[in-house]
Design a protein around this motif. Structure first.
Motif, PDB file in Angstrom:
ATOM      1  N   VAL A   1      36.913  63.738 -32.176  1.00  0.00           N
ATOM      2  CA  VAL A   1      36.872  64.358 -32.724  1.00  0.00           C
ATOM      3  C   VAL A   1      36.091  65.936 -33.193  1.00  0.00           C
ATOM      4  N   CYS A   2      36.827  67.107 -32.853  1.00  0.00           N
ATOM      5  CA  CYS A   2      36.461  68.035 -32.716  1.00  0.00           C
ATOM      6  C   CYS A   2      37.017  69.425 -33.920  1.00  0.00           C
ATOM      7  N   PRO A   3      35.988  70.392 -34.051  1.00  0.00           N
ATOM      8  CA  PRO A   3      36.305  71.282 -35.008  1.00  0.00           C
ATOM      9  C   PRO A   3      37.461  72.588 -34.874  1.00  0.00           C
ATOM     10  N   THR A   4      37.675  72.645 -34.326  1.00  0.00           N
ATOM     11  CA  THR A   4      38.874  73.545 -34.206  1.00  0.00           C
ATOM     12  C   THR A   4      40.038  73.166 -32.662  1.00  0.00           C
ATOM     13  N   ARG A   5      41.192  73.365 -33.134  1.00  0.00           N
ATOM     14  CA  ARG A   5      42.585  73.321 -32.356  1.00  0.00           C
ATOM     15  C   ARG A   5      42.288  73.810 -30.992  1.00  0.00           C
ATOM     16  N   GLU A   6      40.982  75.235 -30.524  1.00  0.00           N
ATOM     17  CA  GLU A   6      41.247  75.614 -29.452  1.00  0.00           C
ATOM     18  C   GLU A   6      40.081  74.653 -28.499  1.00  0.00           C
ATOM     19  N   LEU A   7      39.436  73.912 -29.493  1.00  0.00           N
ATOM     20  CA  LEU A   7      38.532  73.626 -28.759  1.00  0.00           C
ATOM     21  C   LEU A   7      39.443  71.944 -28.044  1.00  0.00           C
ATOM     22  N   CYS A   8      40.304  71.555 -29.512  1.00  0.00           N
ATOM     23  CA  CYS A   8      40.624  70.182 -28.770  1.00  0.00           C
ATOM     24  C   CYS A   8      41.537  70.506 -27.904  1.00  0.00           C
ATOM     25  N   LEU A   9      42.466  71.916 -27.734  1.00  0.00           N
ATOM     26  CA  LEU A   9      43.369  71.599 -26.580  1.00  0.00           C
ATOM     27  C   LEU A   9      42.587  71.991 -25.188  1.00  0.00           C
ATOM     28  N   GLN A  10      41.911  72.187 -25.365  1.00  0.00           N
ATOM     29  CA  GLN A  10      40.780  72.196 -23.937  1.00  0.00           C
ATOM     30  C   GLN A  10      39.981  70.996 -23.688  1.00  0.00           C
ATOM     31  N   ILE A  11      39.726  70.264 -24.617  1.00  0.00           N
ATOM     32  CA  ILE A  11      38.761  69.138 -24.379  1.00  0.00           C
ATOM     33  C   ILE A  11      40.490  68.546 -23.574  1.00  0.00           C
ATOM     34  N   THR A  12      41.477  68.554 -24.306  1.00  0.00           N
ATOM     35  CA  THR A  12      42.897  68.178 -23.459  1.00  0.00           C
ATOM     36  C   THR A  12      42.952  68.811 -22.144  1.00  0.00           C
ATOM     37  N   ASN A  13      42.952  69.359 -22.243  1.00  0.00           N
ATOM     38  CA  ASN A  13      43.091  69.982 -21.127  1.00  0.00           C
ATOM     39  C   ASN A  13      41.780  69.381 -19.841  1.00  0.00           C
ATOM     40  N   ASP A  14      40.997  69.308 -20.158  1.00  0.00           N
ATOM     41  CA  ASP A  14      39.905  68.790 -19.178  1.00  0.00           C
ATOM     42  C   ASP A  14      40.680  67.415 -19.002  1.00  0.00           C
ATOM     43  N   LEU A  15      40.181  67.033 -20.040  1.00  0.00           N
ATOM     44  CA  LEU A  15      40.725  65.458 -19.570  1.00  0.00           C
ATOM     45  C   LEU A  15      42.266  64.877 -18.771  1.00  0.00           C
ATOM     46  N   GLU A  16      43.021  65.602 -19.077  1.00  0.00           N
ATOM     47  CA  GLU A  16      43.810  65.793 -18.184  1.00  0.00           C
ATOM     48  C   GLU A  16      43.547  65.992 -16.325  1.00  0.00           C
ATOM     49  N   LYS A  17      42.882  66.293 -16.700  1.00  0.00           N
ATOM     50  CA  LYS A  17      42.287  67.331 -15.049  1.00  0.00           C
ATOM     51  C   LYS A  17      41.346  65.423 -14.682  1.00  0.00           C
ATOM     52  N   PHE A  18      41.200  65.167 -15.165  1.00  0.00           N
ATOM     53  CA  PHE A  18      40.168  64.132 -15.330  1.00  0.00           C
ATOM     54  C   PHE A  18      41.096  63.174 -15.020  1.00  0.00           C
ATOM     55  N   THR A  19      42.325  63.005 -15.581  1.00  0.00           N
ATOM     56  CA  THR A  19      42.825  61.051 -14.615  1.00  0.00           C
ATOM     57  C   THR A  19      44.183  61.677 -13.861  1.00  0.00           C
ATOM     58  N   LYS A  20      43.743  62.890 -13.446  1.00  0.00           N
ATOM     59  CA  LYS A  20      44.743  63.271 -12.178  1.00  0.00           C
ATOM     60  C   LYS A  20      45.507  61.950 -11.591  1.00  0.00           C
ATOM     61  N   HIS A  21      44.257  60.971 -10.986  1.00  0.00           N
ATOM     62  CA  HIS A  21      44.261  59.995  -9.843  1.00  0.00           C
ATOM     63  C   HIS A  21      44.044  58.950 -10.315  1.00  0.00           C
TER      64      HIS A  21
END
Ligand code: AMP
Length: 584
Positions: free
Chosen positions: A77-97
């Motif tokens: 849970v995070c405060p803003t849409r921007e942060l939410c999208l950024q975390i999601t983006n980062d997690l997608e990169k981390f799950t690459k393999h």
């Protein structure tokens, strides 16, 4: 063994961070990952944005997920849409393999039906803003029963924004939670209360000092009369031609008005405020992120969660009322090891706040003069000449025209060509600043000297007793020099002193105060010796790096110097405002 592997991360995650170019874990990652991988320990991480905290919780979270179970197992849970999208983006990169781990971002301002459909497909990690999450829970579109891990990111910001009840609701309704991980830049009593109510003997880790500012940020302040605020802002922007920055105002009306005035004057600026639709907001942010927009002006609320790399300057049009807000604002720059500058335009009555800020963020603030019109012109001029010399001429067929050009200019000297180029580019600019007044408030309070000594506690008075050593002290007393070497280069004050004195053959009597940081150092030097020092040091190599030294505040940089903190490589460059001359 790879340092990430040593923390207990699996091969796929280690590969993913290696692909991202992470060489070694950041401090928060080192401290958090081994604890979080247990999956059963509650955790509090006091860390600012820019410390690598997303990977600190994201990597262990991914490793703990059982991909075979297609239901939400983790909730961030995070405060803003921007942060939410950024975390999601980062997690997608981390799950690459990592095969078969699915994430979904849910936030307000986007189609809830689409989010419900995506959730139904079966996801493992849900990243949510509080309002939309509650909405989804009420619609029974998300099942929290099997959530094992709850992460609260930027908890202090969520509470600032009034999400306290929502957080309570989420924590009360994740009854099978095995651990709760809370990340926050600060620890106000409300955040402490969450940990007391919902966490069991959490392991608490602080990165850097509590409430401390980022050591890579140079904090500067300017004292002007209230009616000169706008003109001062304009001058600061003009004085930093390569600026890529965010300007903060206290009110929406100020953000709008200042934006309109600057845009009308030809500046590349947009405002971010509550009246924009989500679509308009996204458009502005996309342009800014892509560096197609030079300046963003925003209120604190509108700027929540904005997280953009490479910001060179944060400018406080006014100091915020809440001192903690200052930390959030200034933290938009100086991220991921880069240096940044936070400029605050103050009224004389506000200077007392500087002292408490210094205490709060444990950093020194430098009082600097608003540059004179002449300083601004000089800076712009050399920036332009710098660009001229760096222009790539290898791609055009310029050779074809060269004989004609040579003939045309056969009787014109190099000096004349340079003068004409300068006049063409700068006549409007010079005219604008021709009679520019001194914007500095020189008379703040009868007890000016005392206050000065308080504010700048450790600055020695200059020979002439000047209010400020920049500009006015340039011809007598001390000049402040900037050098791009610091403790990161293996120096401590004494060894640094030795280095610059050896190189310049000056003796130590010419030096005043030394202010050494990780990446940079500021040195006071007898003005009479400053050019000799610069000549001896600037352009030298140290540990395979070109050393830069220049006058710190009012001085212009040498034509070849793009210096750290000036923004580095730009996708585009910015010219002076249209009001003086319309070109790009
Ligand atoms: P965060 O604090 O999570 O917003 O991260 C700030 C920035 O640092 C992001 O651009 C990350 O990709 C980057 N980052 C995170 N961890 C590391 C690391 N160990 N090495 C290098 N960069 C990192």
């Amino acid at each position: 063994m790879n340092a990430f592997e040593a923390l207990g991360l699996n091969e796929q995650l280690v590969q993913a961070v290696t692909d991202l170019g992470f060489e070694k874990p950041s401090e928060i990652q080192e401290k958090a990952i081994p604890v979080l991988l247990s999956g059963t320990t509650d955790f509090i991480g006091l860390a600012q944005t820019g410390t690598g905290k997303t990977a600190a919780f994201g990597l262990p979270l991914i490793q703990l997920i059982d991909a075979a179970q297609r239901h939400p197992q983790a909730l961030i849970v995070c405060p803003t849409r921007e942060l939410c999208l950024q975390i999601t983006n980062d997690l997608e990169k981390f799950t690459k393999h990592t095969k078969g781990v699915y994430t979904e971002a849910v936030y307000g301002g986007a189609s809830i039906m689409m989010q419900i459909r995506n959730l139904k497909r079966g996801v493992h990690i849900v990243i949510a803003t509080p309002g939309r999450l509650i909405d989804l829970i009420e619609r029974k579109a998300i099942d929290l029963q099997k959530v094992k891990y709850v992460v609260l990111d930027e908890a202090d910001e969520m509470l600032n924004m009034g999400f306290r009840d929502d957080i309570d609701f989420v924590l009360k309704n994740t009854i099978n939670r095995e651990s709760t991980w809370l990340f926050s830049a600060t620890m106000p009593p409300e955040v402490r209360a969450i940990s007391r109510n919902y966490m069991e003997t959490p392991k608490e880790v602080t990165v850097g000092k509590k409430n401390s500012g980022n050591a890579n940020i140079d904090h500067q302040f300017f004292v002007v009369q209230a009616q000169h605020r706008y003109e001062a802002l304009k001058r600061l922007i003009d004085f930093n031609p390569g600026i890529y920055g965010i300007i903060f105002t206290r009110t929406k009306a100020d953000a709008q008005e200042v934006c309109e005035r600057l845009a009308k004057a030809g500046y590349d600026i947009e405002a971010l405020h509550g009246d924009l639709t989500q679509q308009q907001r996204d458009k502005v942010m996309a342009r800014f992120r892509a560096k197609n927009l030079q300046l963003l002006i925003a209120t604190d609320v509108a700027a929540r969660g904005i997280d953009v790399d490479g910001i060179t300057h944060v400018i406080n049009f006014e100091l915020p009322d809440d001192m903690e807000v200052y930390t959030h604002r200034s933290g938009r720059t100086g991220r991921a090891g880069k240096t940044g500058i936070c400029l605050s335009i103050c009224h004389s009555r506000e200077t007392f706040k500087i002292k408490s800020l210094e205490r709060m963020i444990n950093a020194q603030f430098h009082k600097v003069d608003i540059p004179s019109g002449k300083d601004v012109c000089r800076k712009q001029f050399f920036h332009f000449m710098d660009k001229l010399m760096q222009t790539d001429v290898s791609n055009g067929d310029y050779e074809t025209y060269l004989p004609d050009l040579m003939e045309k200019f056969a009787n014109v000297s190099k000096e004349e060509v340079l003068q004409r180029v300068a006049a063409l580019e700068f006549n409007h600019f010079l005219k604008y600043y021709e009679n520019a007044e001194d914007l500095n408030r020189n008379d703040f309070g009868r007890d000016r000297k005392d206050r000065r000594d308080n504010i700048r506690g450790d600055f020695k008075p200059t020979e002439s007793g000047n209010r400020d050593r920049r500009g006015s002290s340039r011809n007598s007393g001390y000049t402040r020099l900037f050098i791009n070497l610091g403790t990161k280069d293996g120096f401590y004050k004494a060894s640094f002193l030795q280095f610059i004195l050896d190189e310049s053959s000056l003796n130590k009597e010419v030096l005043g105060k030394i202010d050494m940081r990780e990446m940079n150092t500021w040195v006071e030097i007898d003005s009479a010796a400053s050019s000799k020092m610069i000549k001896a040091i600037d352009g030298k190599r140290y540990n395979n790096r070109v050393v830069r030294m220049n006058e710190a505040d009012g001085g212009f940089k040498r034509p070849t110097d793009e210096g750290r903190g000036e923004g580095g490589a730009r996708k585009r460059t910015y010219g002076p405002p249209k009001e003086r001359r319309s070109f790009r």
